[in-house]
Structures are given as structure tokens and as C-alpha cells.
Design a protein around this motif. Structure first.
Motif, PDB file in Angstrom:
ATOM      1  N   LEU A 107      63.173  30.968 -13.762  1.00 49.03           N
ATOM      2  CA  LEU A 107      63.134  32.176 -12.939  1.00 49.03           C
ATOM      3  C   LEU A 107      62.514  31.889 -11.574  1.00 49.03           C
ATOM      4  CD1 LEU A 107      63.453  35.197 -12.484  1.00 49.03           C
ATOM      5  CD2 LEU A 107      61.272  35.548 -13.642  1.00 49.03           C
ATOM      6  N   GLY A 153      65.029  30.130  -9.459  1.00 44.79           N
ATOM      7  CA  GLY A 153      66.046  31.048  -8.985  1.00 44.79           C
ATOM      8  C   GLY A 153      65.535  31.945  -7.877  1.00 44.79           C
ATOM      9  N   THR A 168      68.955  41.281  -8.826  1.00 47.34           N
ATOM     10  CA  THR A 168      69.353  39.969  -9.344  1.00 47.34           C
ATOM     11  C   THR A 168      68.182  39.280 -10.039  1.00 47.34           C
ATOM     12  OG1 THR A 168      70.910  39.765  -7.508  1.00 47.34           O
ATOM     13  CG2 THR A 168      70.393  37.758  -8.731  1.00 47.34           C
ATOM     14  N   LEU A 205      67.930  38.032 -13.798  1.00 45.13           N
ATOM     15  CA  LEU A 205      67.531  36.677 -14.182  1.00 45.13           C
ATOM     16  C   LEU A 205      66.394  36.697 -15.189  1.00 45.13           C
ATOM     17  CD1 LEU A 205      67.645  34.836 -10.729  1.00 45.13           C
ATOM     18  CD2 LEU A 205      69.287  34.658 -12.606  1.00 45.13           C
ATOM     19  N   GLY A 264      69.144  35.771 -17.482  1.00 49.84           N
ATOM     20  CA  GLY A 264      69.675  34.724 -16.622  1.00 49.84           C
ATOM     21  C   GLY A 264      69.673  33.309 -17.156  1.00 49.84           C
ATOM     22  N   ILE A 301      73.458  30.986 -15.436  1.00 48.09           N
ATOM     23  CA  ILE A 301      72.911  32.306 -15.113  1.00 48.09           C
ATOM     24  C   ILE A 301      73.923  33.426 -15.368  1.00 48.09           C
ATOM     25  CG2 ILE A 301      71.293  31.404 -13.399  1.00 48.09           C
ATOM     26  CD1 ILE A 301      73.201  32.409 -11.234  1.00 48.09           C
TER      27      ILE A 301
END
Length: 249
Positions: A39, A42, A136, A140, A144, A206
Motif C-alpha cells: 500500500l 502504491g 483509489t 488498494l 488492491g 491491483i
């Protein structure tokens, strides 16, 4: 064609029962790993600072569990074959129609409920993923980082057991190949398993949770169709049993 070979039939029942058990227990067998580091990576890619992140678990997904909706039909069908080993043809004919009707109704209801559930979750997933950047990130955090490797191992085992189930049925009675419904059911469950594995490998990790839910949605629809087929098929058996009972009186 030869008589029914009972040991192979019972082993086939065991194999398909293991398939359903593994699928129902898939949420316990896959997922749960720490995805906190993924995470953070990302978030950096999105240019968002999320500060410190605690333990975030990988999702187990719904696809493998929803396969049980289809495979429980295979379990039911194999169970009916085994029932012939315990009951006379006359008694089985009377019981089978009503039992199949009840099973079909329960399967249809379960498929409808789970269909709505996965559709709502899929809608939330897509909405969050498209709401860059914070939506988003929320996506995630929840979905994700799908455990593709663990799911693949489980699906491989499930597929192997399904092939064993089909082989044992043929060893028990080659005439099962003449049962078009059974052959179609076997092809359906095998194709569904392969399709789910394909979906897991089709996109970056993801996005796997989204396609996993798409697969679950499809499986719920397939199970709904099989439930309707069983429902319609149970009616002639019930009518025949009622007529037989009336004639006996």
C-alpha cells in the motif's frame, strides 16, 4: 456396459465433496497476508502521503468460494447416484423429485442473494478505484493486493480433484457419458475453474480483486441457471411419483 462399480462411485462422491469443502474454506486458506508495504508503494506511485500504515490484510476474494455454487450441483448429482445404492428404485423415484425440488429452490435463493452481494461489492470496488487519488487508495487498502499465488495453488488442487471426480465416475459406470446433463455439468465446472485462474492472471495484481468478483458474479448466474434446470427437471419426477402412489392405492 457392465454393472455399477460402487467403490469408484463412492470415491467420486468423496472427491467432489472435498472440492466443495476446499471452495467453501477458501477464505480461510487464502489471503490474510500483510499488504501494508504494498500500500505504501502504491501511495508513493500516486504521489500521496498516507503516513504510517498498520497491518493491512490481503483479501481472500470471492471467486473460489462462489465456485461452490456450481460444484454443489455436482455434489448433489453424485449423491443421488450413491443414493441408488441404499434405496430401491421405487423409493428413490419418490424421494428424488421432491428432494431435488427443495435443493433447486435453495440453490436459486442462495445464488440470488450472493449475486446481489457480489454485484454491490463490485460496484463499490470500481467506484473507489476510479476516484483518484483517495478513493483509489481506499480500494488498494481493501482489495488492491490479491494473493494470486495462493489462489492459484488452491484452484490447481480443486481442478485436479474435479478431474479425479470425472474419471472416477467413468470408472464407476461408462454409461455416465450418455448422460448429457452430467457431461454438461462436468464441462461447466471445469471451464469455470479454468476461467477463474485465467482472470487472476489477466491483469496486474491491483486489479485482480475486481476480476475475481466478476468471476464470482458469473458463477452465481451459472448456478442460478443450473438451479432453474433442476427445478424444471424435478417436476416430471414428482408427477410420476404422485401418479405411482395414486395407482398403488
Amino acid at each position: 456396459m457392465g454393472e455399477l462399480r460402487k467403490p469408484f462411485l463412492l470415491l467420486a462422491l468423496l472427491a467432489v465433496a472435498l472440492v466443495v469443502a476446499l471452495e467453501l474454506g477458501s477464505s480461510l486458506l487464502t489471503g490474510g497476508g500483510d499488504a501494508g508495504g504494498a500500500l505504501l508503494a502504491g501511495a508513493r506511485d500516486l504521489g500521496v502521503d498516507v503516513g504510517e500504515v498498520g497491518r493491512i490484510s490481503e483479501p481472500s476474494g470471492r471467486g473460489t468460494g462462489y465456485l461452490a455454487l456450481v460444484d454443489v450441483v455436482a455434489l448433489w448429482s453424485t449423491g443421488l447416484f450413491c443414493l441408488s445404492l441404499l434405496l430401491s428404485e421405487r423409493v428413490q423415484g419418490r424421494v428424488q423429485g421432491v428432494a431435488t425440488l427443495v435443493f433447486a429452490v435453495l440453490l436459486i435463493l442462495a445464488s440470488l442473494v450472493l449475486l446481489v452481494t457480489v454485484f454491490v461489492e463490485l460496484t463499490v470496488m470500481v467506484s473507489l478505484f476510479l476516484a483518484v487519488p483517495f478513493g483509489t487508495l481506499a480500494y488498494l487498502a481493501l482489495w488492491g493486493f490479491f494473493p494470486v499465488g495462493e489462489a492459484s495453488l488452491l484452484l490447481g488442487l480443486v481442478l485436479a480433484l474435479k478431474l479425479v471426480w470425472a474419471g472416477l465416475l467413468l470408472l464407476a459406470q461408462p454409461r455416465f457419458l450418455q448422460n448429457k446433463g452430467l457431461v454438461l455439468l462436468a464441462l461447466t465446472t471445469l471451464v469455470c475453474t479454468v476461467v477463474l485462474e485465467f482472470l487472476h492472471r489477466l491483469v496486474p495484481v491491483i486489479l485482480v480483486s475486481i476480476l475475481d468478483d466478476v468471476g464470482a458474479l458469473v458463477f452465481a448466474v451459472v448456478a442460478l441457471v443450473w438451479g432453474l434446470v433442476l427445478l424444471v427437471g424435478s417436476v416430471p419426477a414428482i408427477v410420476k411419483a404422485v401418479r405411482a402412489t395414486a395407482t398403488a392405492r
